[in-house]
Enzyme design. Structure first.
Site, PDB file in Angstrom:
ATOM      1  N   SER A   1     149.438 -11.029 -68.263  1.00 57.06           N
ATOM      2  CA  SER A   1     150.820 -11.512 -68.286  1.00 57.06           C
ATOM      3  C   SER A   1     151.589 -10.723 -69.338  1.00 57.06           C
ATOM      4  CB  SER A   1     150.837 -13.027 -68.558  1.00 57.06           C
ATOM      5  OG  SER A   1     152.156 -13.534 -68.472  1.00 57.06           O
TER       6      SER A   1
ATOM      7  N   HIS B   1     151.545 -11.162 -64.063  1.00 59.53           N
ATOM      8  CA  HIS B   1     152.739 -11.994 -64.005  1.00 59.53           C
ATOM      9  C   HIS B   1     153.966 -11.099 -64.135  1.00 59.53           C
ATOM     10  CE1 HIS B   1     150.338 -15.667 -65.750  1.00 59.53           C
ATOM     11  NE2 HIS B   1     149.895 -15.273 -64.569  1.00 59.53           N
TER      12      HIS B   1
ATOM     13  N   ASP C   1     146.404 -19.123 -67.756  1.00 68.26           N
ATOM     14  CA  ASP C   1     146.098 -18.676 -66.405  1.00 68.26           C
ATOM     15  C   ASP C   1     144.928 -17.692 -66.445  1.00 68.26           C
ATOM     16  OD1 ASP C   1     146.283 -18.381 -63.676  1.00 68.26           O
ATOM     17  OD2 ASP C   1     147.844 -16.846 -63.769  1.00 68.26           O
TER      18      ASP C   1
END
Length: 349
Positions: free
Chosen positions: A168, A195, A293
């Site tokens: 991310s 992401h 995540d």
């Protein structure tokens, strides 16, 4: 822990944008606009003088642009920088140059300067500025530009059949660092869930494809994955891999299923499917990123005896995602980003 308001410098060549952005930022009690700048040189000079906690930087400015400012600031007075970019619309890859030069993260700037459009960014913008002050400044900075186009000798019978990467905030630079150092004859597919706003995924794919000997593309539904190809998961859906039993090949599938930590693309979604499909034949890497995540996916992979790897704290821009997986006890190897590619290659040769 910061108790006083976060001091923000805003740089944009539009006086209207500076006014609106200042109003948005200033309306949050945890943020304070310390100054504004009209171009990159002014932003650099005010950063040196005022030492803001974080900078909100437009990239497209006349004479001295945002990329100039990022480079100068990271060289002389490293400060977390959140860039505003419309790259997803124009396919301008400057945003990724800014990230590589040391910018913390980017926000997709609306294609209209109408006040209503800009105010749609309010929650994302203020949240991103607040998270920027938690950055590990050692993890920022320009990455190596060297590519490894050389062939490498791999085992004829490979222990692993896929390399999966999840990341991310801070992940785009880390991904580039790894992929640049993989040899041109890398023998297994690489699948990546980063992401990123959907409009930027194709721009990032084009950038990587232009700089690497490996083919890079955005994954398409029902596409069969091939060795030596890098697949970026699209940013408008969750994606998983599935095995075609009759053909004994693996293909891409999209899903509307939602996951608790993050969606579109969910790292957990991708990693859990890889655990199902590849089991102990998977190499999985969790890189810099905010939140958790990937931890559930890593847990599944770990218990299938896959090889799970996490980026270390020192080289992570944001240590959240790797830290979560490490603390869960599902990581078999922790490495700095500059050793990651070499270690991955060693697992296959």
């Amino acid at each position: 822990m910061q108790t006083s308001p976060i001091q923000v410098l805003i740089a944009d060549d539009s006086s209207f944008m500076r006014l609106v952005l200042s109003d948005i930022v200033g309306s949050d009690k945890d943020l304070n606009v310390i100054a504004t700048a009209g171009n990159g040189l002014e932003a650099y000079e005010k950063t040196r003088q005022l030492k803001p906690d974080v900078i909100l930087m437009d990239l497209i400015m006349p004479e001295y642009d945002g990329l100039y400012a990022v480079s100068q600031i990271m060289r002389d007075c490293p400060t977390p920088i959140v860039v505003l970019s419309g790259a997803g619309y124009s396919n301008d890859l400057t945003v990724f140059d800014a990230i590589n030069a040391g910018a913390f993260d980017f926000i997709h700037k609306p294609d209209s300067t109408r006040n209503a459009k800009i105010r749609d960014l309010e929650h994302e913008l203020t949240a991103r500025l607040k998270s920027a002050v938690t950055v590990n400044k050692q993890g920022l900075g320009k990455k190596s530009n060297r590519e490894n186009g050389h062939a490498h000798t791999f085992y004829s019978r490979l222990e692993y059949e896929v390399l999966a990467i999840g990341s991310s905030t801070g992940g785009t630079g880390a991904i580039e660092d790894i992929l640049k150092k993989l040899p041109g004859n890398f023998p297994i597919p690489v699948v990546i869930a980063q992401h990123m706003p959907k409009d930027f995924v194709h721009s990032f794919s084009n950038r990587l494809n232009d700089m690497l000997p490996l083919k890079v593309k955005v994954a398409e539904e029902r596409e069969y994955i091939q060795p030596g190809v890098v697949y970026l998961m699209p940013g408008n859906t969750n994606t998983y891999l599935k095995r075609d039993i009759l053909r004994n090949t693996v293909f891409v599938q999209f899903t509307d299923k939602k996951f608790p930590e993050f969606n579109d693309p969910s790292v957990d979604c991708l990693f859990q499917s890889i655990a199902d499909v590849y089991k102990e034949k998977a190499l999985a890497v969790i890189l810099s990123g905010m939140g958790r995540d990937g931890t559930r996916g890593m847990e599944r992979l770990f218990y299938e005896n896959a090889h799970t790897i996490a980026q270390d704290e020192k080289t992570s821009v944001i240590f959240g995602m790797p830290k979560s997986a490490i603390e869960k006890g599902v990581i078999t190897k922790v490495l700095p980003i500059y050793d990651m590619a070499g270690y991955i290659v060693s697992c296959l040769s």
